[in-house]
Structures are given as C-alpha cells and as structure tokens.
Design an enzyme around this catalytic site. Structure first.
Site, short mmCIF file in Angstrom:
data_model
loop_
_atom_site.label_atom_id
_atom_site.label_comp_id
_atom_site.label_asym_id
_atom_site.label_seq_id
_atom_site.Cartn_x
_atom_site.Cartn_y
_atom_site.Cartn_z
N HIS A 135 0.83 -1.21 0.00
CA HIS A 135 0.00 0.00 0.00
C HIS A 135 0.86 1.25 0.00
O HIS A 135 0.55 2.24 -0.68
CB HIS A 135 -0.92 -0.01 1.22
CG HIS A 135 -1.97 1.05 1.19
ND1 HIS A 135 -2.00 2.11 2.08
CD2 HIS A 135 -3.06 1.21 0.39
CE1 HIS A 135 -3.05 2.87 1.82
NE2 HIS A 135 -3.71 2.35 0.81
N CYS A 136 1.94 1.22 0.75
CA CYS A 136 2.81 2.40 0.88
C CYS A 136 3.43 2.81 -0.46
O CYS A 136 3.76 3.99 -0.64
CB CYS A 136 3.94 2.12 1.87
SG CYS A 136 3.42 1.72 3.55
N VAL A 137 3.61 1.87 -1.37
CA VAL A 137 4.34 2.15 -2.61
C VAL A 137 3.42 2.18 -3.83
O VAL A 137 3.91 2.13 -4.97
CB VAL A 137 5.49 1.16 -2.82
CG1 VAL A 137 6.50 1.27 -1.67
CG2 VAL A 137 4.99 -0.28 -2.95
#
Length: 388
Positions: free
Chosen positions: A379-381
């Site tokens: 999700h972060c990337v």
C-alpha cells in the site's frame, strides 16, 4: 553510512538510534495552502480504494543516499510488485531521469509503463503522491498533503539529509500537472498512509500522525479534522490513537486498520513477533472502531485477523522492526495483493479472510526486503487513480 545501509528498518525504534522522541517543528511553510471551503467542494470526494481504478501509480527508488547497499533489493521488490499489479490494471512507474527509467523498464518488463518526466526521490508514492478526487460528473482533480519526509523523521531516525526527499516534496503537484489536473495543496501536513477513507463520507486517522508538532505545529485537532474532511469530501472523521515516536511514520493507520468498503473495516491484531506497544495499539484501534458509527449512522462492522507469530526467513534480532502486516495490501480492479511471511497457518488464514471480505482473489507475495529493510508495504508504494 546511513542507518538504512546498516540494515535497520525504516520504521526502527527511536531507541535504536539513541535519539530523543521530541518532535521537530515543521520547517517548511505551506506557501499556497488555504483553508478549504466545505460547501464549495461538497461534490468532490476521494473514492474508496475498492472502486474502479484507471491505473496504479508507483515510483522507482534510485537513491543510494537513502538506501545504501540495500537499493538493489528494494528495487527488486518494487519490480516484483509492479509486475503483479500490472496483471490486473495498468501501472505507470515514475522514474527519476532517463537512466533510472531504463533500469526500471528492464526490471519491471513491458507490462509496466515507465515515465521519466515526473521527478521522484523514493518509492513511497502513497505518502508523497497526489490524492485524486471525482465529482460524479466525469471530472477529476487532485490535492497534496505537503509531504515532509514523515515530519522530517527520515533525518532524525536515519540521518538521511532532508534534501534527499526534495523531489517527493513536490511529487503530488508535478504528477497532477503531468495529467493536466487542477491541483491544490491542503492546509495540513501528512501522508496518504496516515488516513483511511471509505468514499462514502467517513475517514479514519491516527492522532499520532496528524496531531503532531513535526507535521502540524500550532494546529488543533478540530482544525486538522475540518481540513481533512473538506479535502476528502467527507463529513465524519474517526480518530484512533496510534503510536508516536516508535517508527518513522508515527503509526500510520494503513498497517493496522483498513476499509473493505463503506461500513466495513478490518483490523490486524498483532502476532507474537510484534513489540507490545503495537499489540496494545492494535487492540485500542479495534475497540475504538467497534464502538464507532460512520457518517451514515452505521455501526461499523469490524473484521479481525491476526499477524504472524513467526518470520522464519528473518533473523530473530530483526523481527521486532519488521512490518509484519497483511493489512498493507494494495487493491486492484480484479485482485488484492498482499504478502506472505512464511508463517504457513497465519498466511493462509489472512489470505482467506481478505478474499472473503473483498470477494476478490488475493495474491500473496514474498516482499521481505520492502517490509523488512524498507519498513513499508504494498500500500505504501502504490497510489490508485480512480475512474472519473
């Protein structure tokens, strides 16, 4: 050598660095940020992540100043994830200049579109990139949350120069401009990983990220809340506690609690490998959400899964800093992509629970370098661009 080069997690404990937990005052002034007018923007909203996507955006890590000798391993995990996402929807990867773009194309393959026209610093596009809105009439715009390297924690935790993230500080504006979309800077500082949204009027956010002097000095909770509601096109924000000073993000919500869809959230209760502070935080978030109602007056349905009890591929001394979160998934048009950690029983249980919740296939990848040395996840990337 910076601490990333020594192999410490991006989310490592402050105690590992010997630094005080006192927050820095945000150093950059929001020159063009103005309070949003809720009435004028009522038609605009950020859709939930399960809604139809036009594409997923990613950004290519290239800086040895940030990653040291871990860079090639992080690039390999980013390429693996990009190729998997591209099986289910278009992926566009921003790379910093032609040489980095060429390497990204080689590692990601022909199914991933790579562009070099939008400068980037690192891979954390969820936190630095734009949030896209729709108005129900086929129009889109975007806004940015004034990324400041997690309250300049990247410098405090790892000694990475603040200038190493200069491109990411302007990524939201530049990416929106490349698409010809109207863009505005919010009047608060934060990151996309610090807030969950259902696209139906309700937000969830950790107090530790937003009500923090390293991002929003001098702002009250009410002021921050009003701005976020206006920008996201929502009418209710459910605050959960979070954890300050224990990782570089100050406890992003997207590692613990996520929306499945309006009225339904999932919370990961910490497994045995997580330090107690995260175990207590997960339970507090679960309890808060179980007693909450959303903007439509619905009592939230709270689903739970458990994190892994072991990380057999990771040395025991590094397990406490590992982001052992199944929750940090990325949703695509046809599947949900998350991770497996080698805990056979917990991996299988998480896969089944997430698939049942979304009604979509779940793909589990080995992304140990991203979740371990990087301390962030799928999700972060990634950042979804919704269909108008």
């Amino acid at each position: 050598m910076n601490q990333q080069a020594d192999g410490l997690s991006r989310r490592a404990m402050l105690a590992r660095t010997g630094l005080a937990a006192a927050a820095l005052t945000a150093a950059r002034v929001l020159g063009d940020a103005a309070p949003a007018q809720a009435a004028a923007q009522a038609a605009w909203r950020v859709p939930g992540e399960e809604a139809a996507h036009k594409r997923t955006w990613m950004s290519w890590p290239h800086s040895s100043t940030i990653w040291g000798n871990l860079l090639s391993k992080i690039q390999a995990d980013i390429a693996k994830l990009a190729k998997e996402v591209a099986r289910y929807e278009p992926v566009t990867m921003c790379a910093n200049g032609s040489a980095n773009a060429a390497k990204a194309r080689t590692m990601c393959g022909s199914t991933v579109t790579v562009i070099s026209s939008v400068p980037v610093s690192d891979c954390w596009i969820r936190d630095a990139g734009p949030l896209f809105r729709v108005d129900g009439a086929g129009n889109r715009d975007a806004f940015g949350l004034n990324f400041n390297a997690w309250g300049e924690n990247a410098t405090r935790f790892y000694g990475i120069p603040a200038s190493a993230y200069d491109n990411d500080r302007t990524l939201a504006r530049n990416l929106a401009a490349s698409l010809g979309l109207p863009f505005a800077r919010a009047a608060v500082v934060g990151e996309g990983g610090g807030i969950e949204y259902d696209g139906d009027g309700t937000l969830i956010a950790t107090e530790s990220c937003w009500i923090n002097s390293n991002r929003n000095p001098g702002k009250t909770r009410a002021q921050i809340e009003a701005e976020l509601l206006s920008r996201f096109g929502a009418s209710k924000l459910i605050w959960v506690p979070g954890v300050t000073g224990q990782d570089v993000t100050d406890g992003h919500i997207d590692g613990t609690a996520r929306y499945i869809g309006p009225g339904v959230v999932m919370v990961q209760l910490a497994g045995a490998v997580r330090p107690d502070v995260w175990t207590r935080n997960a339970q507090a978030i679960r309890d808060t959400l179980a007693n909450a109602t959303d903007a439509r007056g619905r009592r939230l349905q709270v689903l739970t899964i458990e994190g892994p009890d072991t990380l057999p591929r990771i040395p025991s001394g590094q397990r406490g800093d590992f982001l052992s979160s199944y929750m940090n998934w990325t949703v695509t048009n046809q599947a949900v992509i998350t991770v497996q950690f080698g805990d056979t029983a917990k991996d299988a249980a998480a896969k089944t629970a997430i698939a049942n919740a979304f009604g979509r296939p779940v793909v589990q990848l080995n992304l140990d370098n991203l979740y371990g040395n990087g301390g962030g996840g799928a999700h972060c990337v990634t950042m979804q661009e919704p269909q108008p």
